[in-house]
Design an enzyme around this catalytic site. Structure first.
Site, PDB file in Angstrom:
ATOM      1  N   SER A  35     -30.094  20.708  64.523  1.00 58.16           N
ATOM      2  CA  SER A  35     -30.972  21.680  65.172  1.00 58.16           C
ATOM      3  C   SER A  35     -31.815  22.406  64.129  1.00 58.16           C
ATOM      4  CB  SER A  35     -30.134  22.701  65.934  1.00 58.16           C
ATOM      5  OG  SER A  35     -29.480  23.544  64.997  1.00 58.16           O
ATOM      6  N   LYS A  36     -32.782  23.147  64.634  1.00 54.09           N
ATOM      7  CA  LYS A  36     -33.642  23.940  63.763  1.00 54.09           C
ATOM      8  C   LYS A  36     -32.793  24.919  62.955  1.00 54.09           C
ATOM      9  CE  LYS A  36     -37.465  27.082  64.188  1.00 54.09           C
ATOM     10  NZ  LYS A  36     -37.823  28.200  64.985  1.00 54.09           N
ATOM     11  N   ARG A  37     -31.763  25.466  63.616  1.00 52.58           N
ATOM     12  CA  ARG A  37     -30.860  26.425  62.947  1.00 52.58           C
ATOM     13  C   ARG A  37     -30.199  25.814  61.714  1.00 52.58           C
ATOM     14  NH1 ARG A  37     -29.079  30.632  62.377  1.00 52.58           N
ATOM     15  NH2 ARG A  37     -26.857  30.380  62.797  1.00 52.58           N
ATOM     16  N   GLU A  92     -32.513  25.985  58.897  1.00 50.41           N
ATOM     17  CA  GLU A  92     -32.664  27.351  58.388  1.00 50.41           C
ATOM     18  C   GLU A  92     -31.446  27.763  57.562  1.00 50.41           C
ATOM     19  OE1 GLU A  92     -35.437  28.808  62.105  1.00 50.41           O
ATOM     20  OE2 GLU A  92     -33.298  29.259  62.108  1.00 50.41           O
TER      21      GLU A  92
END
Ligand code: GLU
Length: 507
Positions: free
Chosen positions: A269-271, A274
């Protein structure tokens, strides 16, 4: 392959393309090119609520940056790509007028029906079922008890529609059938139609849902193979039934494995990006930095994405796009999720950086330099420096750390090294070295090395008394490539100045 290969990448413009989407596009592209077929971009924008401005252009830019441009797709003011062939238009919003006809065909054939249930009433049914520990499915089980054209008289249906009441058209899933599904990657599957729900195909606002629009478009665009993410596998049963209901030939299907988190369970995921500090988008999108802006080469991104779920059946890891086209096959795509490895992506970039011709790196190097306040037009000089430092770099952005001393004389000397290398007689030795260097006209690496070594042996100095302090005063630290390569690149004048200054400062 006997039929003409036509494949499509069909993203919804709801935001930037995740690298999983880029991989889907890439596999479609590779498959198309391998079979001398056509790679189509279709924008699935029927859900206007989720439409995001700029997303379509982002998708096109991302494909172009990866060097996997589409052959047919929407025309865009920013791209040189055409193309509205007889198969277009390629935005579903521009094909809106087409879909109603197909919904009507299904109604006429008795394969679909009108339903008027409000969201509130469906929610109430759901809740009611939950309370009894059951799941509400809109299908053979209860459709006759619900608010639809199967449970009411035709006049009432006509009246409700005429009065402008909201409706949807649902697919009438036949009960008690065993559906045989085939997927190139997953093999054969059988599904009992009793577990399927009557999916919505069309809404009274005139818009089809994804299911109807994509089947109609795949048929009209003569798509031969549907290659898409695993998340669409549960829709395959409905899609197969739609083809059967229309009496159309079914394309072949291949559902690609998920891309998994680098650690732990679940999909990337994008998380994760990050948290662990790696891009998940090909290009920057708002505050999220993309692979391109992070300094990755598209060759590296394409190479690592290709191997994220596909393997060539050999140990080979490095592939050019041409090699991928030659080697790629859907049969070698794995079923299970492919774990994303951020270190491997760096490894690929390092490889492609080493492969790149030094002259081609100069513009990017200049950008890095100017960010650090250095402007130089001397390209030959930059090319020499690149040759010296490149092997230690993964990205061009690493170049500054590796090469700053070529552009700025050291202001300080690294403390530990200084203590160790600068001895009582070092100034004298450096002074003598100065006079040796002064006499050298040809300041090539080879020549200075030869002359300096000759002097060292004549004087019976040890290398350790000369070379490390020389590096320290030139570089400011003990890092860097061969010291004679460095002084040759710096030139005689700068080399002498640095040594003189060090003698002055350090005494
Ligand atoms: N529009 C769908 C998506 O956003 C496409 C699914 C398909 O390829 O059929 O992924």
């Amino acid at each position: 392959m006997t039929k003409k290969v036509r494949v499509r990448f069909a993203p919804s413009p709801t935001g930037p393309l995740h690298i999983g989407g880029v991989r889907t596009a890439l596999y479609n592209y590779l498959f198309a090119k391998k079979h001398k077929g056509t790679f189509i971009l279709r924008i699935e924008d029927t859900d206007q609520n989720r439409y995001v401005e700029g997303a379509e252009q982002y998708i096109i830019d991302a494909l172009n940056w990866c060097n996997i441009p589409f052959d047919e797709g929407p025309t865009s003011e920013h791209s040189h790509q055409h193309t509205d062939s007889s198969f277009g238009p390629y935005r579903q919003s521009e094909r809106k007028h087409l879909y109603k006809k197909y919904a009507d065909i299904l109604l006429e054939k008795g394969k679909a029906y009108y339903a008027f249930d409000s969201n509130e009433s469906l929610d109430a049914h759901r809740k009611n079922h939950e309370e009894q520990g059951k799941t509400f499915i809109y299908n053979w089980h209860n459709r006759l008890k619900l608010d639809n054209s199967l449970s009411m008289m035709p006049e009432e249906v006509a009246n409700r529609i005429a009065s402008g009441e909201d409706y949807v058209i649902r697919f009438l899933t036949p009960p008690d059938e065993k559906l045989h599904l085939v997927d190139i990657i997953r093999g054969n599957m059988t599904i009992d139609t009793n577990v399927l729900d009557d999916k919505v195909l069309f809404k009274s606002d005139g818009m089809p849902t994804y299911h109807l629009a994509s089947i109609v478009d795949d048929h009209l665009m003569e798509i031969s193979h549907v290659i898409r993410g695993e998340e669409w596998l549960p829709s395959l049963a409905l899609h197969q039934q739609l083809y059967d209901a229309f009496g159309w030939e079914t394309p072949e299907f291949a559902h690609l494995p998920l891309i998994m988190k680098p650690v732990g369970k679940g999909k990337l995921s994008k998380r994760d990006g990050e948290k662990l500090g790696f891009p998940v988008f090909p290009l920057s999108w708002n505050e999220s930095v993309g692979y391109k802006e992070e300094g990755y080469y598209p060759e590296a991104v394409v190479n690592f994405l290709a191997l994220l779920g596909w393997n060539p059946g050999t140990e080979q890891e490095l592939f050019s796009l041409e090699e991928l086209i030659a080697e790629f096959s859907l049969e070698r795509v794995q079923k299970s999720g492919a774990r994303f490895d951020p270190d491997k992506t760096k490894w690929y970039n390092q490889h492609y950086l080493q492969e790149k011709k030094n002259a081609l790196i100069i513009p990017d190097f200049q950008k890095v330099l100017s960010k650090n306040g250095v402007t130089t037009q001397n390209e030959a000089h930059l090319e020499d420096i690149i040759a010296l430092i490149k092997e230690r770099a993964t990205f061009v952005s690493d170049f500054w750390e590796l090469s700053d001393y070529f552009f700025v004389a050291p202001k300080t000397y690294e403390e530990k090294a200084l203590k160790k290398q600068w001895k009582e007689n070092t100034s004298n030795i450096m002074n003598e070295l100065l006079s040796v260097l002064e006499t050298i006209d040809n300041f090539s690496s080879k020549n200075t090395e030869e002359k300096v070594k000759q002097w060292i042996s004549e004087k019976t100095y040890s290398f350790g008394n000369v070379m490390p302090p020389l590096r320290l005063v030139i570089v400011g630290d003990m890092k860097g490539p061969h010291i004679f390569d460095i002084i040759s690149a710096l030139g005689k004048k700068e080399t002498l100045e640095r040594i003189e200054k060090a003698i002055q400062v350090l005494g």
